[in-house]
Design a protein around this motif. Structure first.
Motif, PDB file in Angstrom:
ATOM      1  N   ALA A 155       0.451  -0.836   0.572  1.00 16.91           N
ATOM      2  CA  ALA A 155       0.039   0.132   0.197  1.00 16.91           C
ATOM      3  C   ALA A 155       0.930   1.423  -0.328  1.00 16.91           C
ATOM      4  O   ALA A 155       0.484   2.637  -0.496  1.00 16.91           O
ATOM      5  N   ASP A 156       1.852   1.433   0.277  1.00 26.76           N
ATOM      6  CA  ASP A 156       2.479   1.995   0.494  1.00 26.76           C
ATOM      7  C   ASP A 156       3.557   2.804  -0.483  1.00 26.76           C
ATOM      8  O   ASP A 156       4.574   3.108  -0.876  1.00 26.76           O
ATOM      9  N   ALA A 157       3.355   1.695  -1.254  1.00 24.35           N
ATOM     10  CA  ALA A 157       4.750   1.226  -2.680  1.00 24.35           C
ATOM     11  C   ALA A 157       3.717   1.419  -4.112  1.00 24.35           C
ATOM     12  O   ALA A 157       3.621   0.970  -5.462  1.00 24.35           O
ATOM     13  N   ALA A 158       2.603   2.430  -4.387  1.00 20.68           N
ATOM     14  CA  ALA A 158       1.239   1.909  -5.223  1.00 20.68           C
ATOM     15  C   ALA A 158       2.008   2.638  -6.555  1.00 20.68           C
ATOM     16  O   ALA A 158       1.679   1.849  -7.820  1.00 20.68           O
ATOM     17  N   GLU A 159       3.316   3.522  -6.572  1.00 29.73           N
ATOM     18  CA  GLU A 159       3.978   4.131  -7.907  1.00 29.73           C
ATOM     19  C   GLU A 159       4.369   3.450  -8.757  1.00 29.73           C
ATOM     20  O   GLU A 159       4.475   2.919  -9.860  1.00 29.73           O
ATOM     21  N   PHE A 189      -5.989   1.019  -2.829  1.00 26.90           N
ATOM     22  CA  PHE A 189      -5.404   0.197  -4.023  1.00 26.90           C
ATOM     23  C   PHE A 189      -5.103  -0.073  -4.766  1.00 26.90           C
ATOM     24  O   PHE A 189      -4.369  -0.263  -6.425  1.00 26.90           O
ATOM     25  N   LEU A 190      -6.112  -1.086  -5.303  1.00 28.19           N
ATOM     26  CA  LEU A 190      -6.254  -1.419  -6.824  1.00 28.19           C
ATOM     27  C   LEU A 190      -7.067   0.659  -7.373  1.00 28.19           C
ATOM     28  O   LEU A 190      -7.322  -0.350  -8.569  1.00 28.19           O
ATOM     29  N   ASP A 191      -7.728   0.981  -6.818  1.00 29.69           N
ATOM     30  CA  ASP A 191      -7.721   2.276  -8.059  1.00 29.69           C
ATOM     31  C   ASP A 191      -6.397   2.299  -7.884  1.00 29.69           C
ATOM     32  O   ASP A 191      -6.592   3.635  -9.385  1.00 29.69           O
ATOM     33  N   GLU A 192      -4.980   3.014  -7.782  1.00 29.64           N
ATOM     34  CA  GLU A 192      -3.838   3.217  -8.160  1.00 29.64           C
ATOM     35  C   GLU A 192      -3.607   2.105  -9.331  1.00 29.64           C
ATOM     36  O   GLU A 192      -2.512   2.024 -10.605  1.00 29.64           O
TER      37      GLU A 192
END
Length: 228
Positions: A155-159, A189-192
């Motif tokens: 969750a902290d590494a979405a990019e 998360f999945l939105d990103e």
């Protein structure tokens, strides 16, 4: 959306299946990041479950750089998993300087012949994840990479995960996001990061702890949130 759930017992695996998990990653040594489970557990879980069971092939928890003896033991474990009915195996191998160990990897892939293969979170220890991805693209036998994008929580590494996902778009590889995902953060998360497979451990357990059993209600909530 395929939801993979970590299980270390037959009862956990059955709970996860009943609640709608799409695949099991079978391990022991949860506190150590997952090790190869005992053969009796592998046999029983593979016999009783209808969904695919992928077995962790990891002989010890001292990193992902293995000796020749370790590799030989991993060969034997893979061979036994085949005989016991596993759908796939989960492993990862690195060199001492934290690059994909292509020699070891080729040999393990050959040993796995025909089994589904996940390259696990050894990927998160690689010195350069993008170079590691390019290495893994050479192997059509590998179905997916399990990764948190190098962070403690995906969750902290979405990019980073979004970029890795984009780089696999025209390949046989999938990025399966895992570590730190929960019913609280999975939708955002999945939105990103529009991956098609997600991996859950503590996020679907009672009290969010490996000390406790899988909570079927949490698995069901994940399915509902992800539109499964």
């Amino acid at each position: 959306m395929l939801i993979e759930v970590i299980a270390d017992t037959l009862s956990d695996a059955l709970i996860a299946q009943e609640a709608g998990a799409g695949r099991i990653e079978l391990v022991t040594g949860l506190a150590e990041g997952g090790l190869t489970p005992g053969y009796a557990v592998i046999e029983r879980v593979c016999k009783e479950l209808k969904i695919p069971v992928n077995v962790m092939i990891r002989p010890h928890s001292r990193g992902f750089c293995y000796s020749e003896e370790d590799i030989e033991i991993m060969f034997e474990d893979i061979s036994i998993c085949k005989k016991l009915g596993a759908a796939g195996v989960v492993f990862g191998v690195l060199t001492p300087d934290q690059k994909v160990h292509n020699d070891h990897l080729k040999r393990l892939i050959n040993a796995a012949g025909g089994l589904d293969i996940t390259f696990h979170r050894a990927f998160d220890e690689a010195d350069d994840q993008f170079a590691a991805l390019e290495s893994l693209k050479q192997y059509p036998q590998i179905s997916r990479i399990l990764t948190s994008g190098g962070r403690r929580s995906a969750a902290d590494a979405a990019e980073r995960l979004k970029r890795l996902h984009e780089l696999t778009a025209n390949s046989h590889l999938k990025i399966m996001a895992g570590a730190g995902l929960s019913i609280e953060n999975i939708r955002a998360f999945l939105d990103e990061v529009p991956v098609s497979e997600v991996h859950f451990g503590t996020g679907v357990r009672v009290n969010s702890s490996y000390v406790h059993a899988i909570d079927p209600e949490r698995v069901l909530k994940v399915k509902k949130i992800t539109g499964e």
